[in-house]
Design a protein around this motif. Structure first.
Motif, PDB file in Angstrom:
ATOM      1  N   PHE A  10       0.848  -1.204   0.000  1.00 33.92           N
ATOM      2  CA  PHE A  10       0.000   0.000   0.000  1.00 33.92           C
ATOM      3  C   PHE A  10       0.878   1.246   0.000  1.00 33.92           C
ATOM      4  O   PHE A  10       1.820   1.344   0.779  1.00 33.92           O
ATOM      5  CB  PHE A  10      -0.917   0.000   1.234  1.00 33.92           C
ATOM      6  N   ILE A  11       0.534   2.190  -0.873  1.00 29.93           N
ATOM      7  CA  ILE A  11       1.446   3.331  -1.023  1.00 29.93           C
ATOM      8  C   ILE A  11       1.323   4.326   0.126  1.00 29.93           C
ATOM      9  O   ILE A  11       2.178   5.150   0.318  1.00 29.93           O
ATOM     10  CB  ILE A  11       1.250   4.071  -2.368  1.00 29.93           C
ATOM     11  N   TYR A  12       0.260   4.233   0.894  1.00 31.93           N
ATOM     12  CA  TYR A  12       0.146   5.117   2.048  1.00 31.93           C
ATOM     13  C   TYR A  12       0.016   4.274   3.304  1.00 31.93           C
ATOM     14  O   TYR A  12      -0.777   3.328   3.344  1.00 31.93           O
ATOM     15  CB  TYR A  12      -1.054   6.062   1.896  1.00 31.93           C
ATOM     16  N   PRO A  13       0.812   4.563   4.341  1.00 31.32           N
ATOM     17  CA  PRO A  13       0.916   3.631   5.468  1.00 31.32           C
ATOM     18  C   PRO A  13      -0.249   3.620   6.452  1.00 31.32           C
ATOM     19  O   PRO A  13      -0.376   2.690   7.223  1.00 31.32           O
ATOM     20  CB  PRO A  13       2.194   4.087   6.169  1.00 31.32           C
ATOM     21  N   LYS A  14      -1.087   4.659   6.456  1.00 28.54           N
ATOM     22  CA  LYS A  14      -2.165   4.694   7.448  1.00 28.54           C
ATOM     23  C   LYS A  14      -3.386   3.946   6.902  1.00 28.54           C
ATOM     24  O   LYS A  14      -3.996   4.370   5.937  1.00 28.54           O
ATOM     25  CB  LYS A  14      -2.534   6.135   7.782  1.00 28.54           C
TER      26      LYS A  14
ATOM     27  N   HIS B 176      -8.742  -0.535   4.189  1.00 26.22           N
ATOM     28  CA  HIS B 176      -9.070   0.774   3.637  1.00 26.22           C
ATOM     29  C   HIS B 176      -7.991   1.777   4.011  1.00 26.22           C
ATOM     30  O   HIS B 176      -7.314   1.623   5.023  1.00 26.22           O
ATOM     31  CB  HIS B 176     -10.392   1.287   4.216  1.00 26.22           C
ATOM     32  N   HIS B 177      -7.925   2.850   3.234  1.00 28.37           N
ATOM     33  CA  HIS B 177      -7.024   3.938   3.587  1.00 28.37           C
ATOM     34  C   HIS B 177      -7.671   4.808   4.656  1.00 28.37           C
ATOM     35  O   HIS B 177      -8.880   5.017   4.644  1.00 28.37           O
ATOM     36  CB  HIS B 177      -6.710   4.783   2.356  1.00 28.37           C
ATOM     37  N   LEU B 178      -6.850   5.300   5.571  1.00 26.30           N
ATOM     38  CA  LEU B 178      -7.329   6.233   6.588  1.00 26.30           C
ATOM     39  C   LEU B 178      -7.503   7.597   5.919  1.00 26.30           C
ATOM     40  O   LEU B 178      -6.564   8.119   5.314  1.00 26.30           O
ATOM     41  CB  LEU B 178      -6.320   6.340   7.730  1.00 26.30           C
TER      42      LEU B 178
END
Lengths: 235, 65
Positions: free
Chosen positions: B26-30, B59-61
């Motif tokens: 995932f490219i964004y860690p949250k 899901h992304h935060l």
């Protein structure tokens, strides 16, 4: 009442009159808040407070309803007032050109019947949850990033946002994914629908839950944060 | 195993939620993670195993407005 004729069947005349007696505060007049202000004014919410300390910038033009060539450089609260007056002059709009924080939140939101969380970043959202809880006001949350969005309703004591953002701070995925035009419009529409339902005490409210939207893959999921609370209390 | 309503073709016995996150890159860690409808805390990702019949949602935060 002629302007509200098309509310009929969906929203009864008495309910429209009731909405006209209600006061909703919108925190943040950017992507979400600009659309929400317009939709609340059109549906006939009588008093709207808009809280934002920003001015309209060129980079807002891709998505923010209040941003256009004529409003560049204008305070967002003044752009909102101009827009709302053009749409529905029966609305009393209170522009508050100030940044909401832990110190002023309760004072700014006092007297509202409901608050729309259209803010940016995790800290402000948690301040909002705490302030609305102390004031006993429901909070309708919305957040966006790229193709993704979410909406939820937090009544005092629900702690929806404290649970969702637990262990995180700063920004969410929006820093990586950007913000196109359609996501704030979609999420603000859902927030406004939830706000109207809460004010009119309708069923089916997303209370204690977050509806998560992935507009790219068309995946829609509901996160039940109340269920999580029950699990934690049991353990 | 289903990941976000689609079959996850790289599932293997003994796989943890953290393994799935690492593999998916995932490219964004949250992230917000739900296993069979239950939210999983970040500190439990590595210790929570995913079974073949499980339904995993990642899901992304989100916090933008």
């Amino acid at each position: 009442m002629e302007r509200y004729a098309r509310n009929a069947s969906c929203i009864a005349e008495k309910e429209t009159e009731y909405l006209h007696s209600r006061h909703v505060a919108i925190v943040g007049l950017g992507g979400l808040g600009g659309y929400a202000a317009e939709l609340l004014a059109r549906v006939g919410v009588g008093r709207i407070t808009g809280i934002d300390d920003d001015r309209v910038e060129v980079t807002n033009l891709n998505r923010q309803l209040l941003a256009n060539e004529a409003t560049l450089g204008m305070l967002k609260v003044m752009a909102a007032e101009q827009r709302i007056m053009a749409v529905n002059p029966d609305v009393v709009f209170r522009p508050l050109n100030v940044r909401l924080d832990a110190e002023n939140a309760e004072e700014l939101l006092a007297g509202s019947d409901l608050v729309l969380d259209c803010s940016d970043g995790i800290p402000t959202r948690l301040v909002l949850e705490a302030a609305t809880e102390r004031l006993g006001i429901p909070l309708v949350h919305g957040a966006i990033a790229g193709w993704y969005g979410q909406v939820g309703v937090c009544f005092p004591g629900d702690k929806l946002l404290s649970k969702y953002y637990a262990g995180f701070d700063g920004a969410g995925a929006e820093a990586a994914f950007g913000n196109p035009s359609f996501t704030p419009a979609a999420v603000a529409a859902l927030q406004t629908a939830e706000a109207v339902k809460v004010l009119l005490q309708r069923e089916g409210i997303l209370r204690g839950r977050l509806l998560y939207l992935d507009l790219l893959q068309h995946q829609y999921d509901v996160l039940d944060m109340g269920e999580n609370q029950a699990r934690e209390e049991k353990s | 195993m289903q990941l976000n309503d689609r079959p996850y073709l790289h599932w293997r016995q003994g796989m943890s939620i953290q393994d799935v996150i690492d593999e998916r890159n995932f490219i964004y860690p949250k992230l917000v993670v739900k296993l069979n409808g239950k939210l999983i805390r970040k500190e439990d990702y590595a210790a929570t195993l995913v079974a073949e019949e499980d339904d995993l949602k990642i899901h992304h935060l989100l916090a933008g407005g």
